[in-house]
Design an enzyme around this catalytic site. Structure first.
Site, PDB file in Angstrom:
ATOM      1  N   ASP A 144      76.931  91.349 -20.418  1.00  0.00           N
ATOM      2  CA  ASP A 144      76.864  90.260 -21.390  1.00  0.00           C
ATOM      3  C   ASP A 144      78.248  89.715 -21.722  1.00  0.00           C
ATOM      4  OD1 ASP A 144      74.349  89.388 -21.942  1.00  0.00           O
ATOM      5  OD2 ASP A 144      74.189  90.302 -23.915  1.00  0.00           O
TER       6      ASP A 144
ATOM      7  N   ASP B 113      73.605 103.147 -21.931  1.00  0.00           N
ATOM      8  CA  ASP B 113      74.711 102.410 -22.522  1.00  0.00           C
ATOM      9  C   ASP B 113      75.926 102.542 -21.615  1.00  0.00           C
ATOM     10  OD1 ASP B 113      73.242 101.549 -24.643  1.00  0.00           O
ATOM     11  OD2 ASP B 113      74.143 102.895 -26.123  1.00  0.00           O
TER      12      ASP B 113
ATOM     13  N   ASP C 174      78.815 103.613 -21.975  1.00  0.00           N
ATOM     14  CA  ASP C 174      79.660 104.804 -22.095  1.00  0.00           C
ATOM     15  C   ASP C 174      78.896 106.094 -21.828  1.00  0.00           C
ATOM     16  OD1 ASP C 174      78.461 103.878 -24.658  1.00  0.00           O
ATOM     17  OD2 ASP C 174      79.152 105.823 -25.369  1.00  0.00           O
TER      18      ASP C 174
ATOM     19  N   ASP D 117      65.116  99.442 -29.748  1.00  0.00           N
ATOM     20  CA  ASP D 117      64.651 100.659 -29.091  1.00  0.00           C
ATOM     21  C   ASP D 117      63.489 101.298 -29.860  1.00  0.00           C
ATOM     22  OD1 ASP D 117      66.332 101.235 -31.203  1.00  0.00           O
ATOM     23  OD2 ASP D 117      67.819 102.297 -30.003  1.00  0.00           O
TER      24      ASP D 117
END
Length: 502
Positions: A148, A200, A202, A296
């Site tokens: 993004d 994600d 990370d 989520d």
């Protein structure tokens, strides 16, 4: 004299601590017994607070502040009671995984598209995640970076590692919109799609992340398999207080205890990263919902409404980064809070009828809403009420020391003893309150924002990978806490020194 009147507290504490060595935390009967005792003592304490500790009824400041305080405390205790209810059971699905692995290996490997969501993370973080995802031992896997941030260098990095790269022209609906854009892209490829995995930027998966998660998809009614989040770095509280080896990170209680207990009640939910999702039912509900910044949790509720469950596999199958700074830590918590408020006010809220939610789902949502709102408000009021009494003589609680010890202490001692048993030291008294207090004001702002304007709130990204080698002071937070400290000191001096109390 207070000690002489505290026999019930001392006896309850002694019995609770003595029973710990005899109780099995994995035994549902034992868990139900100890949680039942804690709930009874909490109800006993709250009955005393409501009916015996309020100021005399009337149009007085004492009574108004006292009622406000007891209402907030009651709602906070309702949240605690609901939490204890969920803790009466716990589930471990590792044995189910082992039993299902032969089934998984006996069939052709299902296609899994791994979506790595990113916005502004740096190259080192992303490359570690890409390499980890490309190294998983599931043979039929495609890895996609969903960017993004529209960064040219990231497209080149993906090409170098031979993984897919997906981007879009805007950032509408933040992470949910990013994922939905990827779902449309994959669907348009015209190839059979079975599962997606969300990571994600990370979070680096272990090689067996997909294999062990997919083993639980043998049940066709399972829509999501969620796994816990483990961290390679200290969270801000651990780091600032040098407690890495003494106090576990805050999320250990949630992922190791709370989620495993909610799974036993059929109330586990998607936590975003480190999850595997069945593609077809996800598309049936239109992809990830965009009417909450915690998409989520909401995707679990929407899938549940069409008959698909979310289950929880409590195994450390991925490693990520905890927020390094207090600002990032508080930003993350306030986003979670805002998202839950949006959900509770929306079509999937606990008070909406005929929306497909079970009774347990409604209890779960209500408990979480009260945690974010009432529990954090109680922490703030607990600082303010004593100052009001010492400076202005506003007495919100009418109670003797003996009564306070006799009613509060048994509930507190037993609850802390039970939490020690249930969590194996993952919850440390006082430290857990500090973590709540640090975020309380920002969380309460998020509650107000969600209640007043549930639609149109922006998704605030939690920054990861910052440099914390140098001293960094969060002055806005420090000024707020110093203000409370100064007020308390002034109030004590005023009451006990200037007014002749010493």
């Amino acid at each position: 004299m207070p000690l002489a009147d505290a026999w019930l507290s001392i006896a309850a504490g002694a019995v609770a601590i003595g029973l710990l060595v005899w109780l099995d935390r994995n035994n549902a009967v034992h868990r139900a017994f100890v949680c039942g005792v804690a709930i009874i003592l909490i109800l006993r304490y709250m009955s005393w607070r409501i009916f015996a500790s309020l100021p005399e009824m009337g149009f007085t400041l004492d009574y108004g502040v006292g009622v406000t305080f007891v209402v907030v405390e009651t709602l906070s205790m309702l949240s605690t009671t609901a939490s204890l209810f969920f803790l009466t059971k716990i589930r471990n699905r590792s044995a189910d995984v082992e039993a299902n692995l032969p089934w998984l290996r006996s069939r052709s490997a299902p296609r899994v598209d791994v979506l790595i969501c990113t916005y502004n993370e740096d190259r080192l973080i992303l490359e570690q995640t890409i390499v980890g995802a490309m190294s998983m031992d599931h043979s039929n896997t495609r890895v996609w970076i969903c960017d993004d941030g529209r960064r040219q260098w990231l497209g080149q990095l993906c090409e170098a590692h031979r993984c897919g790269y997906i981007t879009r022209t805007d950032n509408a609906h933040a992470k949910a919109g990013n994922i939905n854009n990827a779902l449309v892209y994959l669907y348009d490829l015209g190839e059979p799609l079975e599962f997606i995995a969300i990571l994600d930027a990370d979070f680096v998966p272990r090689p067996d992340f997909l294999t062990r998660s997919l083993a639980l998809m043998r049940d066709p009614g399972v829509g999501i398999v969620q796994t816990p989040q483990h961290f390679v770095n200290a969270d801000p509280i651990q780091g600032n207080l040098a407690l890495n080896g003494v106090w576990p990170d805050e999320q250990r209680y949630f992922f190791d205890v709370v989620m495993a207990s909610k799974d036993a009640w059929g109330a586990a939910f998607c936590c975003g990263t480190s999850s595997v999702i069945r593609f077809e039912p996800l598309m049936q509900i239109g992809g990830f919902p965009t009417d909450s910044v915690t998409e989520d949790y909401l995707v679990t509720l929407r899938l549940r409404a069409i008959g698909f469950q979310t289950i929880y596999l409590n195994e450390p199958l991925s490693l990520g980064l905890a927020p390094e700074g207090l600002k990032e830590y508080i930003t993350q918590r306030s986003r979670w809070c805002l998202g839950f408020v949006q959900i509770c006010l929306g079509n999937s809220g606990p008070l909406r009828l005929r929306n497909g939610l079970t009774f347990v789902d409604r209890i779960n949502l209500s408990e979480t809403f009260l945690y974010w709102s009432a529990s954090h408000a109680f922490r703030v009021l607990a600082l303010i009420i004593p100052v009001l009494f010492l400076l202005f003589g506003i007495q919100a609680v009418h109670a003797s020391v003996q009564d306070a010890i006799g009613y509060f202490l048994p509930a507190f001692i037993v609850q802390m003893s039970i939490m020690g048993l249930m969590t194996q030291g993952r919850v440390v008294p006082i430290m857990a309150d500090i973590s709540q207090l640090l975020a309380a004001h920002t969380v309460l702002k998020a509650v107000a924002a969600g209640l007043l304007q549930p639609v149109g709130q922006k998704f605030k990204v939690t920054a990861k990978g910052g440099n914390r080698d140098t001293l960094f002071v969060e002055w806005s937070l420090l000024k707020l806490l110093l203000g409370y400290l100064i007020l308390t000191i002034v109030a004590v001096i005023s009451a006990f020194y200037l007014d002749g109390g010493w």
